[in-house]
Design a protein around this motif. Structure first.
Motif, PDB file in Angstrom:
ATOM      1  N   GLN A 160       0.890  -1.270  -0.199  1.00  0.00           N
ATOM      2  CA  GLN A 160       0.108   0.107   0.011  1.00  0.00           C
ATOM      3  C   GLN A 160       0.763   1.110  -0.088  1.00  0.00           C
ATOM      4  O   GLN A 160       0.420   2.120  -0.683  1.00  0.00           O
ATOM      5  CB  GLN A 160      -0.989   0.158   1.217  1.00  0.00           C
ATOM      6  CG  GLN A 160      -1.863  -1.161   1.053  1.00  0.00           C
ATOM      7  CD  GLN A 160      -2.741  -1.079   2.403  1.00  0.00           C
ATOM      8  OE1 GLN A 160      -2.473  -0.465   3.322  1.00  0.00           O
ATOM      9  NE2 GLN A 160      -3.672  -2.236   2.415  1.00  0.00           N
ATOM     10  N   ALA A 161       1.815   1.065   0.685  1.00  0.00           N
ATOM     11  CA  ALA A 161       3.037   2.430   0.859  1.00  0.00           C
ATOM     12  C   ALA A 161       3.553   2.588  -0.601  1.00  0.00           C
ATOM     13  O   ALA A 161       3.590   3.804  -1.017  1.00  0.00           O
ATOM     14  CB  ALA A 161       4.002   2.118   1.891  1.00  0.00           C
ATOM     15  N   VAL A 162       4.015   1.718  -1.231  1.00  0.00           N
ATOM     16  CA  VAL A 162       4.541   1.481  -2.473  1.00  0.00           C
ATOM     17  C   VAL A 162       3.541   2.178  -3.451  1.00  0.00           C
ATOM     18  O   VAL A 162       3.862   3.092  -4.301  1.00  0.00           O
ATOM     19  CB  VAL A 162       5.031   0.313  -3.262  1.00  0.00           C
ATOM     20  CG1 VAL A 162       5.388   0.534  -4.728  1.00  0.00           C
ATOM     21  CG2 VAL A 162       6.183  -0.052  -2.321  1.00  0.00           C
ATOM     22  N   ARG A 163       2.254   1.988  -3.459  1.00  0.00           N
ATOM     23  CA  ARG A 163       0.976   2.498  -4.337  1.00  0.00           C
ATOM     24  C   ARG A 163       1.047   3.984  -4.032  1.00  0.00           C
ATOM     25  O   ARG A 163       1.060   4.605  -5.072  1.00  0.00           O
ATOM     26  CB  ARG A 163       0.045   1.718  -4.077  1.00  0.00           C
ATOM     27  CG  ARG A 163      -0.180   0.367  -4.294  1.00  0.00           C
ATOM     28  CD  ARG A 163      -1.392  -0.632  -4.188  1.00  0.00           C
ATOM     29  NE  ARG A 163      -2.519   0.166  -4.900  1.00  0.00           N
ATOM     30  CZ  ARG A 163      -2.804  -0.259  -6.153  1.00  0.00           C
ATOM     31  NH1 ARG A 163      -2.294  -1.322  -6.717  1.00  0.00           N
ATOM     32  NH2 ARG A 163      -3.900   0.426  -6.588  1.00  0.00           N
ATOM     33  N   ARG A 164       1.061   4.374  -2.922  1.00  0.00           N
ATOM     34  CA  ARG A 164       0.918   5.710  -2.192  1.00  0.00           C
ATOM     35  C   ARG A 164       2.046   6.435  -2.754  1.00  0.00           C
ATOM     36  O   ARG A 164       2.011   7.487  -3.256  1.00  0.00           O
ATOM     37  CB  ARG A 164       0.712   6.005  -0.892  1.00  0.00           C
ATOM     38  CG  ARG A 164      -0.753   5.290  -0.569  1.00  0.00           C
ATOM     39  CD  ARG A 164      -1.057   6.012   0.956  1.00  0.00           C
ATOM     40  NE  ARG A 164      -0.190   5.932   1.873  1.00  0.00           N
ATOM     41  CZ  ARG A 164       0.255   4.861   2.727  1.00  0.00           C
ATOM     42  NH1 ARG A 164      -0.710   3.802   2.794  1.00  0.00           N
ATOM     43  NH2 ARG A 164       1.062   4.692   3.647  1.00  0.00           N
ATOM     44  N   GLN A 165       3.374   6.008  -2.355  1.00  0.00           N
ATOM     45  CA  GLN A 165       4.352   7.006  -2.672  1.00  0.00           C
ATOM     46  C   GLN A 165       4.855   7.080  -4.019  1.00  0.00           C
ATOM     47  O   GLN A 165       5.570   7.929  -4.857  1.00  0.00           O
ATOM     48  CB  GLN A 165       5.562   6.479  -1.606  1.00  0.00           C
ATOM     49  CG  GLN A 165       6.723   7.428  -1.722  1.00  0.00           C
ATOM     50  CD  GLN A 165       7.810   7.123  -0.620  1.00  0.00           C
ATOM     51  OE1 GLN A 165       7.426   6.355   0.669  1.00  0.00           O
ATOM     52  NE2 GLN A 165       8.918   7.555  -0.716  1.00  0.00           N
ATOM     53  N   TYR A 166       4.915   5.712  -4.785  1.00  0.00           N
ATOM     54  CA  TYR A 166       5.507   5.510  -6.170  1.00  0.00           C
ATOM     55  C   TYR A 166       4.357   5.441  -7.138  1.00  0.00           C
ATOM     56  O   TYR A 166       4.799   5.371  -8.307  1.00  0.00           O
ATOM     57  CB  TYR A 166       6.553   4.535  -6.076  1.00  0.00           C
ATOM     58  CG  TYR A 166       7.557   4.793  -5.077  1.00  0.00           C
ATOM     59  CD1 TYR A 166       8.745   5.671  -5.672  1.00  0.00           C
ATOM     60  CD2 TYR A 166       7.624   4.397  -3.838  1.00  0.00           C
ATOM     61  CE1 TYR A 166       9.823   5.606  -4.750  1.00  0.00           C
ATOM     62  CE2 TYR A 166       8.801   4.575  -3.018  1.00  0.00           C
ATOM     63  CZ  TYR A 166       9.765   5.343  -3.322  1.00  0.00           C
ATOM     64  OH  TYR A 166      10.932   5.680  -2.520  1.00  0.00           O
ATOM     65  N   GLY A 167       3.261   5.191  -6.848  1.00  0.00           N
ATOM     66  CA  GLY A 167       2.079   5.107  -8.125  1.00  0.00           C
ATOM     67  C   GLY A 167       1.999   3.825  -8.612  1.00  0.00           C
ATOM     68  O   GLY A 167       1.850   3.613  -9.829  1.00  0.00           O
ATOM     69  N   LEU A 168       2.932   2.749  -7.991  1.00  0.00           N
ATOM     70  CA  LEU A 168       3.162   1.350  -8.821  1.00  0.00           C
ATOM     71  C   LEU A 168       1.840   0.665  -8.771  1.00  0.00           C
ATOM     72  O   LEU A 168       1.152   0.474  -7.447  1.00  0.00           O
ATOM     73  CB  LEU A 168       4.147   0.751  -8.388  1.00  0.00           C
ATOM     74  CG  LEU A 168       5.655   1.374  -8.877  1.00  0.00           C
ATOM     75  CD1 LEU A 168       6.713   0.448  -8.029  1.00  0.00           C
ATOM     76  CD2 LEU A 168       5.726   1.409 -10.361  1.00  0.00           C
ATOM     77  N   PRO A 169       1.401  -0.113  -9.501  1.00  0.00           N
ATOM     78  CA  PRO A 169       0.039  -0.987  -9.462  1.00  0.00           C
ATOM     79  C   PRO A 169       0.320  -2.345  -8.967  1.00  0.00           C
ATOM     80  O   PRO A 169       0.190  -3.234  -9.453  1.00  0.00           O
ATOM     81  CB  PRO A 169      -0.602  -1.140 -11.005  1.00  0.00           C
ATOM     82  CG  PRO A 169       0.647  -0.856 -11.568  1.00  0.00           C
ATOM     83  CD  PRO A 169       1.696   0.003 -11.034  1.00  0.00           C
ATOM     84  N   TRP A 170       0.984  -2.452  -7.840  1.00  0.00           N
ATOM     85  CA  TRP A 170       1.091  -3.561  -7.081  1.00  0.00           C
ATOM     86  C   TRP A 170      -0.044  -4.180  -6.295  1.00  0.00           C
ATOM     87  O   TRP A 170      -0.871  -3.088  -5.668  1.00  0.00           O
ATOM     88  CB  TRP A 170       2.381  -3.654  -6.208  1.00  0.00           C
ATOM     89  CG  TRP A 170       3.545  -3.307  -6.958  1.00  0.00           C
ATOM     90  CD1 TRP A 170       3.890  -3.129  -8.393  1.00  0.00           C
ATOM     91  CD2 TRP A 170       4.984  -3.194  -6.331  1.00  0.00           C
ATOM     92  NE1 TRP A 170       5.219  -2.962  -8.733  1.00  0.00           N
ATOM     93  CE2 TRP A 170       5.941  -3.064  -7.531  1.00  0.00           C
ATOM     94  CE3 TRP A 170       5.371  -3.128  -5.226  1.00  0.00           C
ATOM     95  CZ2 TRP A 170       7.209  -3.007  -7.449  1.00  0.00           C
ATOM     96  CZ3 TRP A 170       6.728  -3.214  -4.827  1.00  0.00           C
ATOM     97  CH2 TRP A 170       7.761  -3.091  -6.195  1.00  0.00           C
ATOM     98  N   ILE A 171      -0.284  -5.349  -5.986  1.00  0.00           N
ATOM     99  CA  ILE A 171      -1.457  -5.663  -5.238  1.00  0.00           C
ATOM    100  C   ILE A 171      -1.220  -6.903  -4.271  1.00  0.00           C
ATOM    101  O   ILE A 171      -0.007  -7.604  -4.384  1.00  0.00           O
ATOM    102  CB  ILE A 171      -2.571  -6.350  -6.464  1.00  0.00           C
ATOM    103  CG1 ILE A 171      -1.715  -7.425  -7.336  1.00  0.00           C
ATOM    104  CG2 ILE A 171      -3.109  -5.117  -7.126  1.00  0.00           C
ATOM    105  CD1 ILE A 171      -2.811  -8.024  -8.143  1.00  0.00           C
ATOM    106  N   SER A 172      -1.918  -7.145  -3.488  1.00  0.00           N
ATOM    107  CA  SER A 172      -1.817  -8.080  -2.464  1.00  0.00           C
ATOM    108  C   SER A 172      -3.009  -9.289  -2.446  1.00  0.00           C
ATOM    109  O   SER A 172      -4.166  -8.816  -2.860  1.00  0.00           O
ATOM    110  CB  SER A 172      -1.747  -7.543  -1.090  1.00  0.00           C
ATOM    111  OG  SER A 172      -0.618  -6.743  -0.815  1.00  0.00           O
ATOM    112  N   ALA A 173      -2.873 -10.295  -2.107  1.00  0.00           N
ATOM    113  CA  ALA A 173      -3.419 -11.399  -2.083  1.00  0.00           C
ATOM    114  C   ALA A 173      -3.519 -12.407  -0.934  1.00  0.00           C
ATOM    115  O   ALA A 173      -2.655 -12.772  -0.570  1.00  0.00           O
ATOM    116  CB  ALA A 173      -3.596 -12.409  -3.310  1.00  0.00           C
ATOM    117  N   MET A 174      -4.596 -12.506  -0.193  1.00  0.00           N
ATOM    118  CA  MET A 174      -4.572 -13.312   1.184  1.00  0.00           C
ATOM    119  C   MET A 174      -5.446 -14.624   0.850  1.00  0.00           C
ATOM    120  O   MET A 174      -6.369 -14.778   1.170  1.00  0.00           O
ATOM    121  CB  MET A 174      -5.216 -12.473   2.268  1.00  0.00           C
ATOM    122  CG  MET A 174      -4.512 -11.139   2.472  1.00  0.00           C
ATOM    123  SD  MET A 174      -2.780 -11.269   2.845  1.00  0.00           S
ATOM    124  CE  MET A 174      -1.925 -10.434   1.683  1.00  0.00           C
TER     125      MET A 174
END
Length: 324
Positions: A160-174
């Motif tokens: 989530q921090a990478v998405r906010r700070q760098y705008g990269l479309p990374w995701i998480s799955a649980m």
């Protein structure tokens, strides 16, 4: 499905370098098999002997040399209740280092799409059922695996921090409780499904009259075949982009007592089943709300009985070479 980053998920380039971290483990090997079936031709994998993901310098050198465009971060130190309860420092320290090193290197070397794999143990012990993604950080964790859970929560926050700070479309799955080929069947380090399969198969071979299981058998658990999980991972990479982690499961659960019966039937064990109530049960129920996953267009396809039978067959075929 996309959020405010302006990125629109699309079909991944089958010829692009795709690094599967942890490609020899239960989840990673299933992801690897699925990507091969789907036509990916530039898969990258390293064993822990070839690349120690806890070694930051080695990880950065690996990314600098290979420049993957996509990453599935499935590498982790994992185990059942006994292992988590006995070695909490290992589960916290090792997983934090693996995650931070891989995620930092992936950002440094321009990974476009990354999927971080966590675990349903991130949710509070007494979360409302079925557990929604927004239950995260709303209550106390299950004490027997809180160290592992904290590490995985840190991974979600990192994404989530990478998405906010760098705008990269990374995701998480649980994912919920996973099982299938490539699992850890060791008596000391395994999760409930492989532990039961090994216990009942050996009892059936030996003609053991009674099998005793941990706990009361009353906790309810959801189980997802790892090949379904792998299919869901690719589907999310190609169809979902959001800051929230996505629950991956079946939306149905069984008691551990019911599971034990299914496993006993699958291996042909006909003796008695007893329960040692002096041993811990863990979380009383853990069923995931999979609405977000369903909204993204994916549902599981491998039924529990079918999955158990195929896993028993794989276990027997690979008995001499499995992790034991």
């Amino acid at each position: 499905m996309s959020d405010s980053l302006g990125f629109q998920p699309a079909k991944l380039d089958r010829s692009a370098p795709f690094y599967v971290a942890g490609h020899r483990g239960l989840v990673g090997s299933a992801i690897w098999r699925n990507l091969q079936r789907e036509g990916f031709t530039a898969l990258i994998g390293r064993t822990s002997l070839e690349l120690d993901l806890k070694d930051r310098e080695a990880v950065f050198s690996f990314f600098a040399e290979n420049r993957p465009r996509y990453v599935a971060l499935a590498a982790a130190k994992v185990g059942g209740i006994l292992a988590n309860n006995t070695f909490p420092v290992d589960f916290l320290s090792d997983n934090l280092r693996i995650q931070v090193n891989v995620l930092d290197a992936a950002r440094e070397f321009g990974v476009e799409r990354l999927l971080f794999l966590g675990s349903s143990c991130i949710y509070p012990k007494f979360a409302d059922q079925p557990i929604r993604e927004d239950s995260l950080l709303t209550g106390h964790l299950e004490p027997t695996n809180d160290a592992y859970a904290i590490a995985k929560i840190a991974g979600i926050m990192h994404i989530q921090a990478v998405r906010r700070q760098y705008g990269l479309p990374w995701i998480s799955a649980m994912p919920t409780n996973l099982y299938g080929p490539g699992d850890n069947f060791s008596p000391e380090g395994s999760h409930v499904m492989p532990a039961l399969i090994r216990r009942y198969d050996e009892a059936a071979r030996a003609g053991t009259p009674v099998v005793t299981n941990w706990g009361s058998g009353t906790p309810r658990r959801e189980f997802l075949h790892v090949d379904d999980m792998a299919a869901a991972c690719l589907h999310l990479l190609e169809n979902y982009d959001g800051s929230s982690q996505v629950n991956v499961g079946t939306g149905t659960d069984v008691t551990i007592r019911e599971l034990a019966t299914l496993v006993a039937q699958a291996v042909g064990y006909e003796g008695d089943i007893e329960w040692d109530t002096t041993k811990p049960d863990g979380t009383p129920r853990k069923l995931l709300d999979v609405s977000k996953l369903s909204d993204a267009g994916w549902t599981s396809s491998i039924g529990l009985e079918e999955g158990i039978r195929s896993t028993v067959a794989w276990f027997r075929d690979n008995y001499l070479s499995i992790r034991s």
